[in-house]
Design an enzyme around this catalytic site. Sequence first.
Site, PDB file in Angstrom:
ATOM      1  N   HIS A  94      47.856  75.232  -7.739  1.00 39.31           N
ATOM      2  CA  HIS A  94      46.941  75.473  -8.852  1.00 39.31           C
ATOM      3  C   HIS A  94      46.704  76.955  -9.123  1.00 39.31           C
ATOM      4  O   HIS A  94      45.888  77.289  -9.989  1.00 39.31           O
ATOM      5  CB  HIS A  94      45.614  74.765  -8.567  1.00 39.31           C
TER       6      HIS A  94
ATOM      7  N   GLY B 232      43.592  67.731 -10.684  1.00 37.72           N
ATOM      8  CA  GLY B 232      43.223  66.465 -11.293  1.00 37.72           C
ATOM      9  C   GLY B 232      41.730  66.211 -11.236  1.00 37.72           C
ATOM     10  O   GLY B 232      41.133  65.689 -12.185  1.00 37.72           O
TER      11      GLY B 232
ATOM     12  N   ILE C 115      49.316  74.115 -12.288  1.00 37.23           N
ATOM     13  CA  ILE C 115      48.663  73.035 -13.021  1.00 37.23           C
ATOM     14  C   ILE C 115      47.189  72.966 -12.639  1.00 37.23           C
ATOM     15  O   ILE C 115      46.770  73.481 -11.600  1.00 37.23           O
ATOM     16  CB  ILE C 115      49.343  71.680 -12.759  1.00 37.23           C
TER      17      ILE C 115
END
Length: 284
Positions: free
Chosen positions: A192, A210, A207
């Site tokens: 991340h 979540g 990314i």
Amino acid sequence: MPIDAAKALAADPRLGDIGWDHKDIQLYHLGLGAGRPATDPDELRYTLESKLHVLPSFATVAGAGMAMMGGLAAPGIDINLAHVLHGGQSIELHRPIPVKGRATSTARVAALYDKGKAAVVVLRTEVADADGPLWTSDAQIFVRGEGGFGGERGPSVREELPERAPDRVEERHIREDQALLYRLSGDWNPLHADPEFAKTAGFDQPILHGLCSYGMTLKTVVDTALGGDVSRVRAYRTRFAGIVFPGETLRIRMWQEPGRVLVSVTAVERDDAPVLADTVVEHA
């Protein structure tokens, strides 16, 4: 054998003491994008200690979180973490989370499912303080290549969305630096933050977590469908259906039904690519 279901399910639960205060709450909220506009009274409930309330999804990071990774080191589970995906998350609230707290966390493997080419490990964490239970959290961990151990396939939970148009549609922009801020709440996975690490995992750039999308979605539901009242949330569950990148925009569609809100979350800039699916907020 990498997974010994009987051994994992019979293992003693892992106990730990956790604590948090207003700084942990504020940092978590800021990591979800709270505080825009900074002087908005509705946003001050997430950012100003004198007005603070606690978004229930804070349960996923309380006490620096990461009980998930500890659970994957349980007896009977010997797996390659590179094959691990966070498949789903659910929280059941027994009462509102206090702004400051000390509690005991009890974590165990609650279920193991054999999907053939993969395994699903359900890690359950129950948290209680001196006044009783606070929340129960289930993380569904998908482990590629670890099926075939002879277990049950487990349930297949799908929420059919209404055929009518959503009652609400909201968009929430993800700041370029949002993953860098969110990770300070306890998830230090370089996926991340580190572009080189992200490339080794098959992504062009880091990314978003979540669980950051998960928290952003709950905040949006609370703020727009539940009158800004976090105490109304009774339970919240989702399935992680796809990735999202910092700098993108979440499109959050909501269908209100008695006692619950059904939600679909997609990435606007990638033609509404799925991000969260089978998402339900149960409320009072």
